[in-house]
Design a protein around this motif. Structure first.
Motif, PDB file in Angstrom:
ATOM      1  N   ARG A 140      -1.047  -7.814   6.454  1.00  0.00           N
ATOM      2  CA  ARG A 140      -0.208  -8.943   6.672  1.00  0.00           C
ATOM      3  C   ARG A 140      -0.092  -9.594   7.991  1.00  0.00           C
ATOM      4  O   ARG A 140       0.609 -10.234   8.527  1.00  0.00           O
ATOM      5  CB  ARG A 140       1.226  -8.470   6.262  1.00  0.00           C
ATOM      6  CG  ARG A 140       1.481  -7.854   4.924  1.00  0.00           C
ATOM      7  CD  ARG A 140       1.210  -8.882   4.061  1.00  0.00           C
ATOM      8  NE  ARG A 140       1.395  -8.524   2.564  1.00  0.00           N
ATOM      9  CZ  ARG A 140       2.425  -8.354   2.018  1.00  0.00           C
ATOM     10  NH1 ARG A 140       3.576  -8.753   2.543  1.00  0.00           N
ATOM     11  NH2 ARG A 140       2.321  -7.910   0.605  1.00  0.00           N
ATOM     12  N   ARG A 197       0.996   0.630   0.570  1.00  0.00           N
ATOM     13  CA  ARG A 197       0.996  -0.756   0.250  1.00  0.00           C
ATOM     14  C   ARG A 197       2.490  -1.038  -0.629  1.00  0.00           C
ATOM     15  O   ARG A 197       3.449  -2.050  -0.116  1.00  0.00           O
ATOM     16  CB  ARG A 197      -0.040  -1.608  -0.458  1.00  0.00           C
ATOM     17  CG  ARG A 197      -1.162  -1.737   0.404  1.00  0.00           C
ATOM     18  CD  ARG A 197      -2.480  -2.248  -0.544  1.00  0.00           C
ATOM     19  NE  ARG A 197      -3.604  -2.295   0.449  1.00  0.00           N
ATOM     20  CZ  ARG A 197      -4.888  -1.760   0.137  1.00  0.00           C
ATOM     21  NH1 ARG A 197      -5.154  -1.300  -1.094  1.00  0.00           N
ATOM     22  NH2 ARG A 197      -6.023  -1.931   1.066  1.00  0.00           N
ATOM     23  N   ASP A 201       5.556  -3.164   0.900  1.00  0.00           N
ATOM     24  CA  ASP A 201       6.007  -4.533   0.074  1.00  0.00           C
ATOM     25  C   ASP A 201       7.506  -4.511   0.028  1.00  0.00           C
ATOM     26  O   ASP A 201       8.166  -5.447  -0.075  1.00  0.00           O
ATOM     27  CB  ASP A 201       5.302  -4.736  -1.190  1.00  0.00           C
ATOM     28  CG  ASP A 201       3.830  -4.971  -0.930  1.00  0.00           C
ATOM     29  OD1 ASP A 201       3.325  -5.447   0.162  1.00  0.00           O
ATOM     30  OD2 ASP A 201       2.797  -4.883  -1.834  1.00  0.00           O
ATOM     31  N   GLU A 204       9.289  -5.082   3.303  1.00  0.00           N
ATOM     32  CA  GLU A 204       9.395  -6.499   3.500  1.00  0.00           C
ATOM     33  C   GLU A 204      10.316  -7.077   2.713  1.00  0.00           C
ATOM     34  O   GLU A 204      11.204  -8.152   3.191  1.00  0.00           O
ATOM     35  CB  GLU A 204       8.030  -7.139   3.274  1.00  0.00           C
ATOM     36  CG  GLU A 204       8.013  -8.589   3.261  1.00  0.00           C
ATOM     37  CD  GLU A 204       6.675  -9.258   3.074  1.00  0.00           C
ATOM     38  OE1 GLU A 204       6.392 -10.712   3.401  1.00  0.00           O
ATOM     39  OE2 GLU A 204       5.720  -8.822   2.414  1.00  0.00           O
TER      40      GLU A 204
END
Length: 219
Positions: A140, A197, A201, A204
């Protein structure tokens, strides 16, 4: 007060003594008029001791101590009203401060830019940042490789407007009237980048939601 310039202090090498002396000089310059010599050197000394207890790379200790002391002094300045920029301050806490809390701080700093402040800490700080977390965040375009696991201290918790806990349970500090949020997230320790991951995510998503709640524009 213990004198960090004393050559017999904890059998520090000459290089470590000079590095700590240089660190103290820089901190004095940054906090001149805010804190006195005794406070600055006490924070630097205690920060050094916290990392010395479990560090595997002694030559980096003065640098880590300086960085952590600087963060703690900024926190104390907020608590004592010396620093009132009005920016929301969030503290992310997990167990080792090596994965979840570091990724959360990375997203927060990236998305908020300089419109808010983020710190992180752990109840049992690890030795290094989880390599899979570093790799997942790099996907990212967020670099957390320069961070380091660290404990929390009273002044850092007291300076935060919001404390986000992630799996540290009863070990997390509790201060009356402080706003706490508990984020249930899988621990990325020992996981591959592929397995990290989904955790990244979800972090985030939650960080973005938190910034909206705080009224902080997202970059």
């Amino acid at each position: 007060m213990t004198d960090i310039h004393d050559p017999t202090h904890r059998d520090l090498s000459i290089d470590q003594q000079l590095a700590l002396k240089t660190a103290a000089t820089r901190l004095h310059g940054e906090f001149d008029g805010v804190f006195g010599t005794e406070t600055i050197e006490r924070f630097l000394h205690s920060s050094y001791d916290q990392f010395a207890a479990h560090s595997t790379i002694p030559r980096f200790l003065p640098l880590l101590a300086e960085r952590f002391a600087r963060q703690r002094l900024h926190a104390l300045a907020r608590v004592e009203g010396h620093h009132t920029d009005g920016k929301p301050t969030v503290l992310f806490l997990c167990v080792h401060n090596a994965g979840r809390s570091q990724m959360a701080m990375g997203f927060f700093q990236h998305l908020a830019d300089d419109r808010a402040v983020a710190w992180s800490g752990g109840s049992e700080p690890g030795y290094e940042i989880n390599p899979a977390a570093i790799a997942a965040m790099a996907e990212r375009d967020i670099d957390i490789s320069g961070e380091f696991p660290k404990p929390w201290t009273d002044e850092i918790v007291r300076a935060a407007d919001v404390v986000i806990t992630m799996g540290c349970g009863d070990a997390c500090p509790v201060f009356p009237s402080k706003r706490y949020l508990d984020w249930t997230l899988d621990d990325p320790a020992g996981k591959s980048v592929e397995d990290v991951r989904p955790v990244r995510d979800e972090i985030e998503r939650r960080v973005r939601g938190l910034l909206v709640e705080l009224g902080v524009p997202v970059a």
